[in-house]
Design an enzyme around this catalytic site. Structure first.
Site, PDB file in Angstrom:
ATOM      1  N   ASP A  66      31.385  44.709  38.191  1.00 23.10           N
ATOM      2  CA  ASP A  66      32.761  44.915  37.793  1.00 23.10           C
ATOM      3  C   ASP A  66      33.397  43.523  37.792  1.00 23.10           C
ATOM      4  OD1 ASP A  66      35.348  46.361  37.674  1.00 23.10           O
ATOM      5  OD2 ASP A  66      35.596  45.559  39.680  1.00 23.10           O
ATOM      6  N   ASP A  80      34.437  46.718  43.379  1.00 18.73           N
ATOM      7  CA  ASP A  80      35.271  46.571  44.570  1.00 18.73           C
ATOM      8  C   ASP A  80      35.766  47.918  45.079  1.00 18.73           C
ATOM      9  OD1 ASP A  80      37.028  47.149  42.594  1.00 18.73           O
ATOM     10  OD2 ASP A  80      38.363  45.457  42.925  1.00 18.73           O
ATOM     11  N   ASP A 117      36.293  52.412  40.646  1.00 21.62           N
ATOM     12  CA  ASP A 117      34.949  52.479  40.078  1.00 21.62           C
ATOM     13  C   ASP A 117      33.997  53.433  40.791  1.00 21.62           C
ATOM     14  OD1 ASP A 117      34.920  48.951  40.356  1.00 21.62           O
ATOM     15  OD2 ASP A 117      34.546  50.252  41.947  1.00 21.62           O
TER      16      ASP A 117
HETATM   17  P1  ADP Z   1      37.995  45.766  36.034  1.00 17.35           P
HETATM   18  O1  ADP Z   1      37.117  46.665  35.278  1.00 17.35           O
HETATM   19  O2  ADP Z   1      37.938  44.377  35.527  1.00 17.35           O
HETATM   20  O3  ADP Z   1      37.835  45.828  37.508  1.00 17.35           O
HETATM   21  P2  ADP Z   1      40.153  47.714  35.975  1.00 17.35           P
HETATM   22  O4  ADP Z   1      39.314  48.820  35.443  1.00 17.35           O
HETATM   23  O5  ADP Z   1      40.611  47.830  37.366  1.00 17.35           O
HETATM   24  O6  ADP Z   1      39.482  46.274  35.739  1.00 17.35           O
HETATM   25  O7  ADP Z   1      41.424  47.559  35.049  1.00 17.35           O
HETATM   26  C1  ADP Z   1      41.263  47.370  33.667  1.00 17.35           C
HETATM   27  C2  ADP Z   1      42.511  46.925  33.010  1.00 17.35           C
HETATM   28  O8  ADP Z   1      43.497  47.948  33.143  1.00 17.35           O
HETATM   29  C3  ADP Z   1      43.126  45.706  33.622  1.00 17.35           C
HETATM   30  O9  ADP Z   1      42.616  44.536  33.053  1.00 17.35           O
HETATM   31  C4  ADP Z   1      44.596  45.901  33.286  1.00 17.35           C
HETATM   32  O10 ADP Z   1      44.860  45.470  31.991  1.00 17.35           O
HETATM   33  C5  ADP Z   1      44.763  47.397  33.354  1.00 17.35           C
HETATM   34  N1  ADP Z   1      45.255  47.847  34.655  1.00 17.35           N
HETATM   35  C6  ADP Z   1      44.572  48.530  35.583  1.00 17.35           C
HETATM   36  N2  ADP Z   1      45.323  48.810  36.660  1.00 17.35           N
HETATM   37  C7  ADP Z   1      46.524  48.255  36.415  1.00 17.35           C
HETATM   38  C8  ADP Z   1      47.756  48.195  37.137  1.00 17.35           C
HETATM   39  N3  ADP Z   1      47.881  48.722  38.362  1.00 17.35           N
HETATM   40  N4  ADP Z   1      48.773  47.536  36.566  1.00 17.35           N
HETATM   41  C9  ADP Z   1      48.655  46.999  35.348  1.00 17.35           C
HETATM   42  N5  ADP Z   1      47.552  47.030  34.617  1.00 17.35           N
HETATM   43  C10 ADP Z   1      46.486  47.642  35.129  1.00 17.35           C
HETATM   44 MG    MG Z   2      37.856  46.400  39.575  1.00 13.49          MG
END
Ligand code: ADP
Ligand code: MG
Length: 617
Positions: free
Chosen positions: A316, A509, A513
């Site tokens: 991730d 993390d 996920d």
């Molecule tokens: P990653 O897969 O890189 O861990 P996430 O799945 O947690 O990222 O989030 C994917 C995208 O969704 C982020 O890049 C952001 O654009 C958006 N996002 C997720 N959670 C939030 C939040 N709490 N506030 C704003 N944007 C969010």
């Molecule tokens: Mg993440």
């Protein structure tokens, strides 16, 4: 020493004296028979009992049965010493093995010991030591320099540095002061601190960790199951061969009955697969213990096996390969004032554990006071953002996909970093650009995996393509997928597993996920020390923020599996040699049993090697 142990030692002594006595000729045949028989019952009554119980339960072919048949057979052919010797040496061997296994387990448990013993509470102006389980949340405890922190909590006064090595395996001290949270199991090195307890002992991370490590033993690996199955087939085969050995040569080649009966009995005695049965679970246990010492919690022997056979690892991005510590690099207000934008966005994100949310709240708090009571409703939209009702206004904060889904048009932007768009209903308010930093250890984490022969690395992220591409390239990750929702990640890992026949681990993390951690062959969570979701949804938990530990976990698992295989090959080939020698009548019964104990002990010693993993690379 336990009572049972003492009794067994006494029995071993008495039986040995009787065994020695049975060699004296003045006793005559009857005397020898009686001495041996008495010795036999003294040393073997539990074996006889358990074996009979096994027969009643239809579970005939276990090693005790082999011993029993062999010694009864020896009595039948008037080999009294041998009858007693079989039982005596068998019990002696069991005793030595139990001793070795217990000692090893104890020493590993000591290594893993993070269990706090007491907590200091203030009662009438004096500190008193109490059991950590008696302390309730919101109570205050005092931790003096040199003491182990007994419960999770927040420092209310004092500053100190903490030694977190017991949990994370990292020896660099961590400075903490008022307002910082502390975890049970870490050691207060330098100052006196007062801690307000946040969780009762049973809920604390330390007791969860202990529970997990203790339960890890119960999740059997395939090789352990193999041994159980193997024994089920092996024993009847051996008994069958022994019968053939006793009957065939005399009938077919008019060989002497007594010689071949003797050999058949010897064959039975030699055949017991003790070394395997003992050393394999022990090796897994030692491997799990060694890993936990390095801040890697492996929650079952089955995961060790999978880790050792991986050929791909997926990561991730946010919070895993990157720090998840965003700083705001640009704020662009369009539909309202800048401060209003920041305030609405931060309120919408307040109380969330997602790294983006935490960073935005921190950023806003530096500029203004946030009144979280204004938020009346809040919904997390995994992989997209959040939706919240603030003073009766519905506010959305998240990525362009979220804006698209509610029909809000957003301006093109080429900002470097993650853009969080904010809207009130369908009215676009503006955006905040935040950027994250790649962890210093991420690059070498990938390199180390390559060195271990893991040639396929993947990054799966919900972030936009441009960000994903830059990071994947800089870390030399083989392939990346971007703009994914949590369930897309699970789908991709599922497809990789089937279409490319990958054995894949996924490292995340733990924040949004959970589905992909479950889909992967092994789910590895890392990130915030002691975060509950991370620990619960995964098969392996890395106790600190270092993705290099993935390679370490694989290395420990490979070593553990190598030792398991060594022990299997070593004890099976030794068995085969002894069986052949036994069938040919070359070895004696005592020698055979004694050598068998030796093999078991060697295998046990070999198991302990799983604990020692060199630190370099
Ligand atoms: P990653 O897969 O890189 O861990 P996430 O799945 O947690 O990222 O989030 C994917 C995208 O969704 C982020 O890049 C952001 O654009 C958006 N996002 C997720 N959670 C939030 C939040 N709490 N506030 C704003 N944007 C969010
Ligand atoms: Mg993440």
């Amino acid at each position: 020493m336990e009572k049972e142990e003492k009794i067994l030692i006494t029995r071993l002594c008495i039986a040995s004296v009787l065994f020695a006595l049975s060699f004296f000729n003045f006793l005559g045949d009857i005397g020898k028979f009686v001495t041996s028989l008495v010795g036999f019952f003294i040393i073997g009554y539990d074996v006889i009992f358990k074996s009979l119980k096994g027969i009643i339960h239809g579970d005939i072919f276990d090693e005790r049965f082999l011993m029993l048949v062999a010694s009864i057979g020896a009595f039948a052919i008037k080999e009294y010493h041998e009858a007693l010797a079989v039982m005596l040496f068998y019990q002696l061997g069991e005793f030595l093995q139990d001793l070795a296994v217990d000692r090893s387990k104890d020493s590993i448990k000591k290594l893993m010991d993070i269990r706090p013993n007491f907590a200091n509470v203030m009662i009438d102006g004096e500190t008193k030591k109490v059991n950590p389980s008696e302390v309730k949340p919101d109570d205050e405890i005092i931790v003096f320099a040199g003491e182990k922190i007994p419960l999770d909590g927040i420092i209310v006064s004092g500053t100190t540095s903490l030694d977190t090595a017991a949990l994370t395996g990292e020896s660099i001290p961590k400075d903490v002061s008022e307002g910082d949270s502390v975890l049970a199991g870490t050691i207060n090195i330098s100052g006196t601190i007062t801690v307000k307890v946040t969780k009762c002992y049973a809920e604390s991370s330390v007791s969860k960790i202990i529970e997990m490590v203790e339960n890890a033993e119960n999740k059997k690996a395939k090789s352990e199951k193999f041994i159980t199955k193997f024994a089920k087939i092996y024993t009847p085969v051996v008994v069958g061969l022994a019968v053939l050995l006793a009957v065939l040569p005399p009938l077919a080649f008019s060989q002497p009955w007594l010689t071949w009966l003797h050999r058949a009995l010897l064959f039975l005695v030699v055949s017991c697969p003790c070394a395997l049965v003992i050393s394999i679970p022990l090796t897994f246990f030692v491997g799990i213990g060694g890993a936990s010492k390095k801040g890697i919690l492996i929650k079952g022997a089955n995961h060790i096996e999978t880790l050792a056979n991986l050929n791909a690892v997926g990561f991730d991005k946010t919070g895993t390969l990157t720090k998840g510590n965003f700083t705001a690099s640009n704020v662009k207000a369009i539909g309202c004032k800048e401060n209003e934008l920041i305030k609405l966005c931060a309120l919408a994100e307040s109380g969330q554990s997602h790294p983006i949310a935490e960073s935005i709240v921190n950023f806003a708090k530096q500029k203004m006071k946030l009144d979280e009571k204004l938020v009346s409703e809040q919904t997390v939209l995994p992989g997209l953002g959040v939706k919240a009702v603030i003073k009766n206004k519905t506010i959305y904060a998240g990525n362009f996909k979220l804006m698209e889904s509610i029909g809000v048009e957003v301006p093109e932007n080429n900002e470097i970093g993650t853009t969080v768009f904010v809207s009130e209903e369908s009215k676009f308010l503006g955006y905040i650009v935040i950027s994250d930093e790649v962890r210093e250890t991420s690059k070498s984490a990938i390199e180390k995996l390559k060195k271990l022969g893991i040639n396929q690395t993947y990054m799966l992220t919900g972030d936009k393509d441009a960000v994903a591409k830059t990071i994947a390239n800089s870390l030399k990750i083989d392939k990346y997928y971007s703009e994914l929702l949590p369930e897309d990640k699970a789908k991709i890992i599922g497809e990789l597993k089937t279409s490319k026949a990958l054995k894949i681990a996924f490292v995340g993390d733990g924040i949004n996920d959970a589905p992909v951690l479950k889909t992967a062959d092994v789910g590895i969570s890392m990130g915030k020390l002691g975060s509950d979701i991370a620990m619960e949804t995964s098969d392996v938990t890395l106790m600190d923020d270092n993705p290099e530990k993935v390679a370490e976990a694989i290395k420990i698992s490979k070593k553990t599996m190598r030792i398991v295989k060594e022990n299997i090959i070593f004890s099976i080939s030794f068995k085969l040699i002894m069986l052949v020698l036994g069938a040919l009548g070359i070895t004696t019964m005592w020698l055979a049993i004694f050598a068998d104990v030796g093999v078991s002990l060697l295998a046990i010693l070999n198991s302990l090697r799983a604990l020692r993993i060199k630190n370099k690379n």
